[in-house]
Write a protein that holds these residues in place. Sequence first.
Motif, short mmCIF file in Angstrom:
data_model
loop_
_atom_site.label_atom_id
_atom_site.label_comp_id
_atom_site.label_asym_id
_atom_site.label_seq_id
_atom_site.Cartn_x
_atom_site.Cartn_y
_atom_site.Cartn_z
N ILE A 1 -24.97 -81.36 -6.51
CA ILE A 1 -23.94 -81.93 -7.38
C ILE A 1 -23.76 -81.00 -8.59
O ILE A 1 -24.74 -80.57 -9.19
N LYS A 2 -22.51 -80.67 -8.91
CA LYS A 2 -22.23 -79.75 -10.01
C LYS A 2 -21.80 -80.50 -11.27
O LYS A 2 -21.07 -81.50 -11.19
N SER A 3 -22.19 -79.94 -12.41
CA SER A 3 -21.71 -80.45 -13.69
C SER A 3 -20.27 -79.98 -13.89
O SER A 3 -19.80 -79.05 -13.21
N LEU A 4 -19.57 -80.58 -14.85
CA LEU A 4 -18.20 -80.15 -15.13
C LEU A 4 -18.18 -78.68 -15.57
O LEU A 4 -17.24 -77.95 -15.25
N GLU A 5 -19.24 -78.25 -16.29
CA GLU A 5 -19.31 -76.84 -16.72
C GLU A 5 -19.43 -75.92 -15.50
O GLU A 5 -18.79 -74.87 -15.43
N GLU A 6 -20.26 -76.33 -14.55
CA GLU A 6 -20.41 -75.52 -13.34
C GLU A 6 -19.11 -75.50 -12.53
O GLU A 6 -18.72 -74.46 -12.00
N ILE A 7 -18.44 -76.63 -12.49
CA ILE A 7 -17.15 -76.68 -11.77
C ILE A 7 -16.15 -75.73 -12.41
O ILE A 7 -15.39 -75.06 -11.71
N GLU A 8 -16.17 -75.64 -13.74
CA GLU A 8 -15.26 -74.70 -14.42
C GLU A 8 -15.55 -73.27 -14.02
O GLU A 8 -14.62 -72.46 -13.86
N LEU A 9 -16.83 -72.93 -13.86
CA LEU A 9 -17.17 -71.57 -13.45
C LEU A 9 -16.72 -71.30 -12.01
O LEU A 9 -16.23 -70.21 -11.69
N ILE A 10 -16.88 -72.29 -11.14
CA ILE A 10 -16.38 -72.13 -9.76
C ILE A 10 -14.86 -71.96 -9.79
O ILE A 10 -14.29 -71.15 -9.07
N ARG A 11 -14.21 -72.72 -10.68
CA ARG A 11 -12.74 -72.61 -10.79
C ARG A 11 -12.35 -71.17 -11.18
O ARG A 11 -11.38 -70.63 -10.65
N GLN A 12 -13.09 -70.58 -12.11
CA GLN A 12 -12.75 -69.21 -12.52
C GLN A 12 -12.86 -68.25 -11.34
O GLN A 12 -12.01 -67.37 -11.15
N SER A 13 -13.89 -68.40 -10.54
CA SER A 13 -14.07 -67.54 -9.36
C SER A 13 -12.98 -67.82 -8.33
O SER A 13 -12.41 -66.89 -7.74
N ALA A 14 -12.68 -69.10 -8.13
CA ALA A 14 -11.64 -69.48 -7.16
C ALA A 14 -10.29 -68.92 -7.60
O ALA A 14 -9.52 -68.40 -6.78
N LEU A 15 -10.01 -68.99 -8.90
CA LEU A 15 -8.71 -68.50 -9.39
C LEU A 15 -8.61 -66.99 -9.28
O LEU A 15 -7.51 -66.46 -9.09
N LEU A 16 -9.74 -66.29 -9.39
CA LEU A 16 -9.66 -64.84 -9.19
C LEU A 16 -9.34 -64.53 -7.72
O LEU A 16 -8.58 -63.61 -7.42
N VAL A 17 -9.87 -65.33 -6.81
CA VAL A 17 -9.45 -65.17 -5.40
C VAL A 17 -7.95 -65.46 -5.27
O VAL A 17 -7.21 -64.71 -4.63
N SER A 18 -7.49 -66.53 -5.92
CA SER A 18 -6.06 -66.89 -5.85
C SER A 18 -5.18 -65.74 -6.34
O SER A 18 -4.16 -65.41 -5.72
N LYS A 19 -5.59 -65.13 -7.45
CA LYS A 19 -4.80 -64.02 -8.00
C LYS A 19 -4.85 -62.81 -7.07
O LYS A 19 -3.87 -62.08 -6.92
N THR A 20 -6.02 -62.60 -6.45
CA THR A 20 -6.15 -61.48 -5.51
C THR A 20 -5.21 -61.69 -4.32
O THR A 20 -4.52 -60.76 -3.88
N LEU A 21 -5.15 -62.92 -3.81
CA LEU A 21 -4.24 -63.21 -2.69
C LEU A 21 -2.78 -63.05 -3.12
O LEU A 21 -1.93 -62.62 -2.33
N GLY A 22 -2.49 -63.38 -4.38
CA GLY A 22 -1.13 -63.17 -4.90
C GLY A 22 -0.78 -61.69 -4.95
O GLY A 22 0.33 -61.28 -4.58
N MET A 23 -1.73 -60.87 -5.38
CA MET A 23 -1.52 -59.42 -5.40
C MET A 23 -1.28 -58.92 -3.98
O MET A 23 -0.37 -58.11 -3.73
N ILE A 24 -2.06 -59.43 -3.04
CA ILE A 24 -1.90 -59.02 -1.64
C ILE A 24 -0.53 -59.43 -1.10
O ILE A 24 0.11 -58.66 -0.36
N ALA A 25 -0.07 -60.61 -1.50
CA ALA A 25 1.25 -61.08 -1.05
C ALA A 25 2.35 -60.08 -1.40
O ALA A 25 3.32 -59.91 -0.66
#
Length: 269
Positions: free
Chosen positions: A4-28
Amino acid sequence: MIKIKSLEEIELIRQSALLVSKTLGMIASEIKPGVSGIYLDKLAEEFIRDHGGTPGFKGMYDFPNTLCFSPNDQVVHGIPTEKPLRNGDIVSIDCGVLMNGFYGDHAYTFEVGEVDEATKKLLQVTKESLYIGIAQFKAGKRVSDIGHAIQQYTEGHGYGVVRELVGHGLGRKLHEDPQVPNYGRPGRGKKFKDGMVLAIEPMINMGTHRINQLSDGWTVLTADRKPSAHFEHDVALINGKPELLSTFQYIYDVLGIKTDEEKPFRSTT
Ligand code: MG
Ligand code: MG
């Protein structure tokens, strides 16, 4: 055991997830006939490192690249090559990032040039099934409710649901408990609780659900060589509801796609 993740940990996962999102946008913005997987892979690695992350897949279980690059009949885990994409191809691109000790992991199946209607439909239904699965990730439901919903929807269109590969928990490790199959009977497995983070990722075949693996030890392809699609989001359970940590919006901005599909899973605070 499910972490189970804390809200702080979820925010860090979000940052990593969003960098993947931006990478896929660049690829698009780079995908077109004539472009190779190796070229896109290099761009993705540079982009991730320039933004403070590390490619999440490279070196993991000895995978050689930043992107899993799986065209047409390849389901997942394809290795980028020099072979250029052709007009009418589709390509599933899965990307991981490790940043601040947490992983992001998400995937999109892209169209290359003009794709035939039957294949477009496969991509549309697979993406819809992703959101149908995500909607089950809420208080009161259990792990197998996600796969059950995905299976019902996609088999209703005559497609095959890959059995051997599954979604998963996500956090300090790329693959955490629980496993999240895309098929099965409802009401089984662990009950969902706030602080769970899942990578939900239907892998749907136009024909048979059966798959083969190439002798490279990685590439998974459909047994009947018909096309396969793969869409993946990272999702946290917060206040009993699923909240998307990743987004396809960067891709849509490039491709000029307008949709509200992510809206039900966005934080309103
Ligand atoms: Mg993935
Ligand atoms: Mg995954």
